[in-house]
Design an enzyme around this catalytic site. Structure first.
Site, PDB file in Angstrom:
ATOM      1  CG  ASP A  17      38.446  42.409  43.994  1.00 39.59           C
ATOM      2  OD1 ASP A  17      37.000  42.634  43.636  1.00 39.59           O
ATOM      3  OD2 ASP A  17      38.700  42.365  45.183  1.00 39.59           O
ATOM      4  CG  ASN A  65      31.075  36.378  41.860  1.00 39.82           C
ATOM      5  OD1 ASN A  65      32.041  36.150  41.225  1.00 39.82           O
ATOM      6  ND2 ASN A  65      31.514  37.158  43.129  1.00 39.82           N
TER       7      ASN A  65
END
Ligand code: FPP
Length: 238
Positions: A17, A65
């Site tokens: 991330d 996503n």
């Protein structure tokens, strides 16, 4: 005194991330961060293989996503396709077997072809297994297992145990992660291996994924060695 963990983890999983923030903080567009993140993928994979960690899982693309702008999901998908292609020789050199987990339904044919080619090319490698999660979510994984169990003929739900249920998950045959690393300071599991993470040691670092290097991985392993794992028991019963 409770014994410390001294053993190498059998399975490390990573939620990579911070690519977007890495790029934006440098005045660059988010996709530059994803491209830079690939360097960290290579380094973490080589490091884990050299250390002798048997399984490394990387969360490359979550089902959620798809909610990003199409320009970013397109760029991420083509980066993943390119990476699979460009990294296959490195996997061969390091004796790494690569497998993919996730829902194949929404993935383009070219993505699936690249994935399948990489899986078959590396299938004979006997070193580390690299598990790349593409269009994966933990809830999807549990649901697909339940659906397949419901389709069993004769109905076999009554025979289920946690061990048998695990064999229907996308990670069947893979030990549950001992250590989960998440970069960028966020402290969430974000729908990653929900079932599999039940007793995983969680490690959060503020380092953004594109900056994650060998010493950062080493620091995570050191933190893991100092954890006391009791699995709900007390020391005397272990
Ligand atoms: C999270 O950062 C990162 C991703 C969604 C993608 C990571 C994927 C790669 C580095 C390619 C991996 C490819 C292979 C084959 C393993 P973010 O965009 O959520 O960052 P932010 O939280 O700062 O916005």
């Amino acid at each position: 005194m409770v014994k410390k963990v001294e053993k190498l983890p059998d399975h490390v999983c990573i939620i990579m991330d911070g690519n977007g923030r890495w790029a934006l903080s440098r005045g660059m567009e988010r996709n530059v961060g994803h491209r830079q993140g690939l360097e960290a993928v290579r380094e973490a994979t080589e490091f884990a293989a050299e250390k002798g960690i048997p399984y490394l899982s990387l969360f490359a693309f979550s089902e959620e996503n798809w909610g990003r702008p199409q320009s970013e999901t397109d760029a991420l998908m083509s980066l993943i396709v390119k990476a699979i292609h460009s990294e296959t020789p490195t996997m061969m050199k390091n004796n790494i077997r690569c497998v993919f987990i996730g829902d194949r339904e929404q993935l383009d044919k070219n993505v699936l072809e690249r994935m399948d080619t990489c899986v078959s090319q590396t299938a004979g490698n006997t070193g580390m297994t690299l598990i790349v999660a593409v269009n994966y979510s933990g809830k999807w994984d549990i649901l697909q297992a339940v659906k397949r169990i419901l389709e069993l003929n004769p109905p076999s739900g009554h025979l289920l145990s946690p061990e048998i249920f695990s064999t229907y998950l996308a990670t069947a045959g893979v030990p549950e992660p001992d250590l989960m690393i998440r970069t960028s300071g966020e402290m969430r599991i974000s729908n990653f291996m929900l079932w599999q993470l039940a007793y995983t040691e969680l490690y959060f670092t503020p380092v953004l994924w594109p900056d994650f290097r060998r010493p950062d991985f080493e620091a995570a392993l050191n933190a893991y060695y100092n954890r006391k794992r009791r699995f709900g028991k007390i020391q005397e019963s272990l």
